[in-house]
Design a protein around this motif. Structure first.
Motif, short mmCIF file in Angstrom:
data_model
loop_
_atom_site.label_atom_id
_atom_site.label_comp_id
_atom_site.label_asym_id
_atom_site.label_seq_id
_atom_site.Cartn_x
_atom_site.Cartn_y
_atom_site.Cartn_z
N THR A 1 0.84 -1.19 0.00
CA THR A 1 0.00 0.00 0.00
C THR A 1 0.88 1.24 0.00
OG1 THR A 1 -0.14 -0.11 2.43
CG2 THR A 1 -1.93 -1.12 1.16
N VAL A 2 0.38 2.32 -0.62
CA VAL A 2 1.20 3.53 -0.74
C VAL A 2 0.32 4.77 -0.72
CG1 VAL A 2 1.18 3.29 -3.25
CG2 VAL A 2 2.93 4.71 -2.16
N SER A 3 0.81 5.79 -0.02
CA SER A 3 0.13 7.09 0.06
C SER A 3 0.97 8.15 -0.61
CB SER A 3 -0.10 7.50 1.52
OG SER A 3 -0.96 6.61 2.19
N ARG B 1 -1.51 2.75 -11.50
CA ARG B 1 -1.67 2.00 -10.25
C ARG B 1 -2.07 3.05 -9.22
NH1 ARG B 1 -1.27 1.20 -4.70
NH2 ARG B 1 -0.27 -0.80 -4.17
N ALA B 2 -3.30 2.98 -8.75
CA ALA B 2 -3.85 4.05 -7.92
C ALA B 2 -3.17 4.11 -6.55
CB ALA B 2 -5.35 3.85 -7.74
N PHE B 3 -3.03 5.32 -6.03
CA PHE B 3 -2.61 5.49 -4.65
C PHE B 3 -3.72 4.99 -3.72
CE2 PHE B 3 0.17 8.67 -6.60
CZ PHE B 3 1.36 8.47 -5.89
N ASP B 4 -3.33 4.43 -2.60
CA ASP B 4 -4.32 4.00 -1.61
C ASP B 4 -4.89 5.19 -0.85
OD1 ASP B 4 -4.17 0.86 -1.58
OD2 ASP B 4 -2.10 1.58 -1.72
N GLU B 5 -4.10 6.26 -0.75
CA GLU B 5 -4.60 7.50 -0.17
C GLU B 5 -3.73 8.65 -0.66
OE1 GLU B 5 -6.45 9.26 3.93
OE2 GLU B 5 -4.84 7.80 4.13
N ILE B 6 -4.36 9.80 -0.85
CA ILE B 6 -3.64 11.02 -1.19
C ILE B 6 -3.91 12.02 -0.08
CG2 ILE B 6 -3.40 12.93 -2.84
CD1 ILE B 6 -4.35 10.99 -5.03
N LEU C 1 4.20 2.36 2.18
CA LEU C 1 5.10 3.34 1.58
C LEU C 1 4.43 4.71 1.57
CD1 LEU C 1 6.35 1.40 -1.61
CD2 LEU C 1 7.41 1.45 0.66
N VAL C 2 5.28 5.74 1.57
CA VAL C 2 4.78 7.10 1.43
C VAL C 2 5.61 7.78 0.34
CG1 VAL C 2 6.28 7.93 3.32
CG2 VAL C 2 4.30 9.29 2.59
N LEU C 3 4.92 8.50 -0.54
CA LEU C 3 5.58 9.17 -1.66
C LEU C 3 5.25 10.66 -1.59
CD1 LEU C 3 5.56 7.85 -5.35
CD2 LEU C 3 5.98 10.22 -4.71
N PRO C 4 6.13 11.46 -0.98
CA PRO C 4 5.90 12.91 -0.96
C PRO C 4 6.05 13.48 -2.37
CG PRO C 4 7.47 12.25 0.73
CD PRO C 4 7.30 11.08 -0.18
N VAL C 5 5.16 14.38 -2.73
CA VAL C 5 5.19 15.02 -4.04
C VAL C 5 5.03 16.53 -3.83
CG1 VAL C 5 4.11 15.18 -6.31
CG2 VAL C 5 4.13 12.98 -5.11
N ASP C 6 5.93 17.31 -4.42
CA ASP C 6 5.79 18.76 -4.32
C ASP C 6 4.50 19.20 -4.99
OD1 ASP C 6 8.20 18.78 -3.04
OD2 ASP C 6 9.28 19.90 -4.58
N ALA C 7 3.92 20.27 -4.49
CA ALA C 7 2.62 20.73 -4.97
C ALA C 7 2.67 21.40 -6.34
CB ALA C 7 1.99 21.69 -3.95
#
Length: 350
Positions: A3-5, A29-34, A81-87
């Motif tokens: 799972t990944v956010s 592949r969809a994120f489990d949460e954003i 997992l967590v995937l930080p993404v700049d805005a």
């Protein structure tokens, strides 16, 4: 299944946030949460995020840096997992699908993809586009092959959530948390991985003012990490230290390289034609093969790449100035306790 956010720190990002969230929602592949961390914005950042149906947490006061904003949201992440993404960053539709593959190896702690420029309208953006093409298609693959990436870019890296929490979250002791964590994990014997097929597009500084702010932060953070990590790298990750020393040598020798034509002509009385032919020939020899390869791989017109090439040298002047300034401040003045060094986080884009 893993799972990944996605974790998006955002302070006054109403103009670009919608595009970022749409790229996250469009993944193969969809994120489990954003999760969006609204870092005490004074514009419509929160409303834009809520309109996209994602989870939003609003900080009571501005956290002061991207790392702190990410750490504000980290306790709410429940995924593996967590995937930080700049805005202001967009991910290619298959980014998440590709970035997950390295984590099949349990020794991988962090993975990041290839960063490209979103815009090429201004001189600073055009120069940065060449820096990215060269760095992500020449330097980064070689470092990855040597199992020693110098940095996993903070705008689009994936982390093991429990391991990140055990570390204390995103490092706040330096001004560049991505490099700090990348070096720290490799010192522990963990792996950082570059995934060249996973592409992200970042919005880079569009004015000289913001370029100076961003480069000053990046260079200060680099030398902060050199000060903190060198001894441990020498013991536990000498190959990574070698890449860092090469980067330092590039910084130290850059003024000499760009002064060489003048020295040859005015000091050693070499002919102008011979000097310029030799100097430009060396530049072309060093830059052209990686840029041609990058343009071919990313299906970018060669004409566009070489149109942007002259702007690289504008950025190089800024890079060299602030790299030397950061070297003096962080490696000399800070140890002598004559200054605290750079501690205030400033964004590199309006």
């Amino acid at each position: 299944m893993t799972t990944v956010s996605a974790l998006v720190p955002a302070h006054n990002e109403e103009q670009g946030l919608a595009d970022t969230l749409e790229s996250l929602l469009a993944q193969t592949r969809a994120f489990d949460e954003i999760i969006v961390v609204d870092d005490c914005s004074t514009d419509r950042t929160r409303e834009v995020a809520l309109a996209h149906g994602v989870t939003v947490f609003t900080a009571e006061c501005n956290q002061g840096s991207k790392a702190r904003a990410q750490n504000y949201g980290l306790p709410y992440v429940w995924t593996d997992l967590v995937l930080p993404v700049d805005a202001d960053t967009l991910l290619a539709p298959d980014y998440l699908e590709l970035i997950l593959e390295p984590f099949e190896n349990p020794n991988v702690a962090i993975a990041a993809g290839c960063v490209m420029t979103r815009f090429e309208d201004r001189p600073t953006e055009r120069g940065r586009s060449i820096e990215y093409l060269f760095g992500f298609h020449f330097q980064r693959p070689i470092q990855n092959a040597a199992n020693s990436p110098v940095v996993c870019s903070g705008c689009c890296s994936a982390f093991r959530t429990d391991e990140l929490r055990a570390f204390g979250g995103f490092p706040e002791r330096t001004i560049v948390e991505d490099m700090d964590y990348t070096w720290s994990k490799q010192e522990e014997g963990r792996r950082a991985v570059y995934v060249g097929d996973a592409v992200a597009w970042a919005a880079d500084p569009s004015t000289m003012t913001y370029l100076r702010k961003q480069v000053w932060r990046w260079m200060s953070g680099f030398f902060q990490n050199v000060r903190i990590h060198t001894a441990r790298l020498a013991r536990h990750k000498p190959v990574l230290l070698l890449w860092i020393l090469i980067a330092i040598w590039d910084i130290v020798s850059a003024p000499l390289w760009y002064a060489m034509p003048f020295l040859a002509i005015f000091v050693f009385h070499a002919s102008v034609l011979w000097t310029l032919t030799w100097w430009l020939g060396m530049e072309i020899l060093l830059l052209t093969p990686p840029l041609v390869y990058a343009a071919h791989r990313r299906r970018i017109p060669y004409r566009r790449v070489f149109r942007n090439l002259p702007y690289l040298y504008v950025n190089k002047v800024v890079n060299t100035y602030y790299a030397w300034k950061a070297l003096v401040v962080e490696l000399i003045l800070v140890p002598l306790r004559l200054t605290r060094g750079l501690a205030v986080y400033e964004k590199g884009r309006a």
